[in-house]
Design a protein around this motif. Sequence first.
Motif, mmCIF file in Angstrom:
data_model
loop_
_atom_site.group_PDB
_atom_site.id
_atom_site.type_symbol
_atom_site.label_atom_id
_atom_site.label_comp_id
_atom_site.label_asym_id
_atom_site.label_seq_id
_atom_site.Cartn_x
_atom_site.Cartn_y
_atom_site.Cartn_z
ATOM 1 N N LEU A 20 -34.948 78.015 -66.952
ATOM 2 C CA LEU A 20 -35.379 76.674 -67.680
ATOM 3 C C LEU A 20 -36.485 77.312 -68.675
ATOM 4 C CD1 LEU A 20 -36.356 74.381 -64.772
ATOM 5 C CD2 LEU A 20 -34.180 74.549 -66.361
ATOM 6 N N MET A 21 -36.980 78.601 -68.707
ATOM 7 C CA MET A 21 -37.857 78.959 -69.690
ATOM 8 C C MET A 21 -37.278 79.089 -71.008
ATOM 9 S SD MET A 21 -40.496 81.158 -67.692
ATOM 10 C CE MET A 21 -39.617 82.607 -68.308
ATOM 11 N N PHE A 22 -36.220 79.250 -71.081
ATOM 12 C CA PHE A 22 -35.338 79.832 -72.464
ATOM 13 C C PHE A 22 -34.466 78.685 -72.593
ATOM 14 C CE2 PHE A 22 -36.256 83.606 -69.646
ATOM 15 C CZ PHE A 22 -37.612 83.961 -70.567
ATOM 16 N N VAL A 163 -45.411 83.972 -71.911
ATOM 17 C CA VAL A 163 -44.002 84.324 -71.152
ATOM 18 C C VAL A 163 -42.897 84.386 -72.290
ATOM 19 C CG1 VAL A 163 -42.515 83.369 -69.573
ATOM 20 C CG2 VAL A 163 -45.095 82.951 -69.101
ATOM 21 N N SER A 164 -43.050 83.380 -73.003
ATOM 22 C CA SER A 164 -41.654 83.261 -74.044
ATOM 23 C C SER A 164 -41.923 84.479 -75.123
ATOM 24 C CB SER A 164 -41.676 81.904 -74.806
ATOM 25 O OG SER A 164 -42.796 81.939 -75.786
ATOM 26 N N HIS A 165 -43.372 84.722 -75.252
ATOM 27 C CA HIS A 165 -43.426 86.076 -76.226
ATOM 28 C C HIS A 165 -42.916 87.364 -75.579
ATOM 29 C CE1 HIS A 165 -45.705 87.892 -79.656
ATOM 30 N NE2 HIS A 165 -46.226 88.760 -78.710
ATOM 31 N N LEU A 166 -43.001 87.640 -74.316
ATOM 32 C CA LEU A 166 -42.586 88.742 -73.865
ATOM 33 C C LEU A 166 -41.002 88.470 -73.820
ATOM 34 C CD1 LEU A 166 -44.773 89.475 -70.517
ATOM 35 C CD2 LEU A 166 -44.952 90.297 -72.879
ATOM 36 N N ALA A 167 -40.486 87.566 -73.454
ATOM 37 C CA ALA A 167 -39.258 87.368 -73.290
ATOM 38 C C ALA A 167 -38.410 87.422 -74.529
ATOM 39 C CB ALA A 167 -38.785 85.770 -72.612
ATOM 40 N N ALA A 168 -38.994 86.968 -75.563
ATOM 41 C CA ALA A 168 -38.443 87.253 -76.910
ATOM 42 C C ALA A 168 -38.100 88.666 -77.282
ATOM 43 C CB ALA A 168 -39.369 86.434 -77.938
ATOM 44 N N ALA A 183 -25.951 86.013 -72.758
ATOM 45 C CA ALA A 183 -26.120 87.207 -71.736
ATOM 46 C C ALA A 183 -27.689 87.790 -71.773
ATOM 47 C CB ALA A 183 -25.194 88.430 -72.003
ATOM 48 N N ALA A 184 -28.066 87.990 -73.042
ATOM 49 C CA ALA A 184 -29.364 88.432 -73.301
ATOM 50 C C ALA A 184 -30.467 87.523 -72.837
ATOM 51 C CB ALA A 184 -29.630 88.916 -74.513
ATOM 52 N N ARG A 185 -30.240 86.460 -73.000
ATOM 53 C CA ARG A 185 -31.248 85.294 -72.536
ATOM 54 C C ARG A 185 -31.160 85.237 -71.096
ATOM 55 N NH1 ARG A 185 -30.519 79.085 -74.647
ATOM 56 N NH2 ARG A 185 -28.528 79.637 -73.474
ATOM 57 N N THR A 186 -30.004 85.131 -70.252
ATOM 58 C CA THR A 186 -29.928 85.056 -68.954
ATOM 59 C C THR A 186 -30.473 86.267 -68.509
ATOM 60 O OG1 THR A 186 -27.967 83.888 -69.087
ATOM 61 C CG2 THR A 186 -28.246 84.980 -67.211
ATOM 62 N N GLN A 187 -30.305 87.406 -68.733
ATOM 63 C CA GLN A 187 -30.909 88.732 -68.189
ATOM 64 C C GLN A 187 -32.452 88.490 -68.261
ATOM 65 O OE1 GLN A 187 -28.736 92.261 -68.700
ATOM 66 N NE2 GLN A 187 -30.828 93.567 -68.456
ATOM 67 N N ALA A 188 -32.778 88.319 -69.580
ATOM 68 C CA ALA A 188 -34.365 88.323 -69.686
ATOM 69 C C ALA A 188 -34.954 87.285 -68.928
ATOM 70 C CB ALA A 188 -34.497 87.912 -71.130
ATOM 71 N N ILE A 192 -37.845 88.159 -66.257
ATOM 72 C CA ILE A 192 -39.253 87.644 -66.311
ATOM 73 C C ILE A 192 -39.490 87.042 -65.073
ATOM 74 C CG2 ILE A 192 -40.115 85.442 -67.135
ATOM 75 C CD1 ILE A 192 -40.930 87.422 -69.056
ATOM 76 N N ALA A 193 -38.522 86.353 -64.408
ATOM 77 C CA ALA A 193 -38.937 85.730 -63.149
ATOM 78 C C ALA A 193 -39.521 86.794 -62.135
ATOM 79 C CB ALA A 193 -37.609 84.976 -62.452
ATOM 80 N N THR A 194 -38.690 88.132 -62.050
ATOM 81 C CA THR A 194 -39.349 89.061 -61.226
ATOM 82 C C THR A 194 -40.405 89.695 -61.786
ATOM 83 O OG1 THR A 194 -36.922 89.420 -60.774
ATOM 84 C CG2 THR A 194 -38.523 91.143 -60.125
ATOM 85 N N ALA A 195 -40.702 90.193 -63.184
ATOM 86 C CA ALA A 195 -41.722 90.765 -63.509
ATOM 87 C C ALA A 195 -42.902 90.112 -63.338
ATOM 88 C CB ALA A 195 -41.405 91.414 -64.713
ATOM 89 N N LEU A 196 -43.097 88.846 -63.499
ATOM 90 C CA LEU A 196 -44.273 88.011 -63.571
ATOM 91 C C LEU A 196 -44.310 87.202 -62.423
ATOM 92 C CD1 LEU A 196 -44.076 86.669 -67.303
ATOM 93 C CD2 LEU A 196 -44.970 88.931 -66.687
#
Length: 614
Positions: A20-22, A163-168, A183-188, A192-196
């Motif tokens: 949902l973040m992206f 959060v969006s800054h790191l994901a971008a 695919a990049a958005r899904t993987q990111a 993000i969910a794991t890293a943060l």
Amino acid sequence: MNYKTMSRNFICKMAMPLALMFAACSTDEGNAISKVETTPGTQMGGSSEEPSVIAYENISLMARAYYAPAGNEAGSSEDVSVSVPTNVFLDAGRVTLMELDSVSLAPFGDTSFTVAINDGGTVRFDSVSLRSPIVSFEAVSGSISLKAIVDVRDTGMIIVDGVSHLAAYRIEKLAEAGMSFAAARTQAGTEIATALGFGAEPQINSSTEALWRKAFSEVLPFTWLERLKGEFGETGTLTGLLDNEKETLVKRVESSYIFTVLQVSSRAFERLGDSAVQYYQDCLQRRAYFANLLASVFGYGACSSEKEGQFADIHSGMYELKCESDAWKMTIRQANKVSVAHTFGTMTDSRDAKTYKTVQLDLGDVSQTWMAENLNYETENSSCFKEEFFTGEMSYCSSYGRIYSFVARLDSSYRKYTTKEGCVDVKTLEYLNESSSDDTLYWRGRAEEDCDVIYEYGGYRDDSDNILWEKVADSLESISFDVCPEGWRMPQYEDWAKLFLYLRSHFGVEPGEELNYLLSWYGNPVGFSMDYIADIRGDSDWYRIGVRSVPYLFAPKVLSEGGRDSTYDFSNRVVYGSIVYAVNATMYNVNHYHELKQAYGRPEMGFVRCIKDE
């Protein structure tokens, strides 16, 4: 084909909590993108997952920027003011929208749209025409510049934050490696969910997610966020940070304002109503998130049933993590290892039928039974805390108990000045005699100012200039100060000293070191539950908390017999106890701790913890 529906359904059905973040899937009224008529256009940009890209004309987009680097406002060691972090985009800065090539994510032409922020961090782009649905949002305020990359066909408020800054930057790196945007958005999102630490909660809901995102954006200074951006952009994880970088993160978490808020009793918020209680609960949620974040950064992953009861060392001298009920909990390091044997109970004051929690402590060769709450019995010489002593409201008494004054119990025979007018007359003469100036009007004005202080709060102020302390010392055995119910008494110096001595020995605390184990914030190893006093103002997310030292009275006592000599000092004859909790929390010294120290001097005013007659 309805590309908007296809894209939204694809993203919103993903099993990852943070997808949902992206793809802003929220359809809550007021949070959805205001989408105007879309018109098919020429094929632009190109995409590896679609045969063409549809141009959008006259659409409206909404974005919200949030970034509030944490930092405590430190006062003196006995008075700390705490306020929530302020969003740097609250009423300043701008947001720029730029089209991106849907394959390379490079800027698509030189067209951009910029809107000033003037509504609590929210901006609206009206009547915008785009050739590519993939766009970047950049929020700038002063030296802070945060980014988000989104697909405008996904409805919802676009969030630009830490959060969006790191994901971008992760999305850009994956696209550079040849991965499609989807695919990049899904993987990111998964990374993000794991890293943060967002993915540690399997049933995270949208409101919790929003709160956790804000918590992350309230921890790190922008310079450090930029350092994380490089690590996460390249690897998709934060576990590769150097030890000193991880320890910096720990210190930033420890310095977050929420830990000072949570040191204040929840009752202080309950008296302010539902919004204040929700604010306190939000702080508990933020603390829960920090536990997940640190567990992830230090490589421990999510808490599971297989890890139940295990501890995770996060390189903090104060905290460690414990896996309990499928969630990491931040716990005080020492409190997990030791505790004093104690038994909880209750007692009822027959004078007013109030019931108090009690705790019986096993101190080895002796036991003590204390009230685990401050006494709240109304007497003529007591009042409630608010801003200053003796100007209080009843609601403060229900939160903290009553404040009692030893001085106010003394009759006029123990006072130099029996009236304020008499005080002014005497002091005026004293000043005239001590000065070469005979300006009576000036010195009388000075005397009135001094006597105003002495007689502040109805004469209850403990001012040494108005009390005949030597007479008090000679009369201690006949002065009754016990305000406790039958079967209980004011604690003596020896009662406190015995407790402190045992705790120091039990916990291995050397003389001179801080004895900081009585507060519930430290795991409450003795069940004593002593609280800060805090004056809280504000509403919703804008509370300001003034934290005060907590004085506790115990019974004055003659320590020695014999006549006075030239070195006579009243404090050698009478003992007053003040249990002071001091916060050492500055922008640079983030090691929050509480210092329990004993102060001796003249009896003043304070709270009372009664001890049971044994």
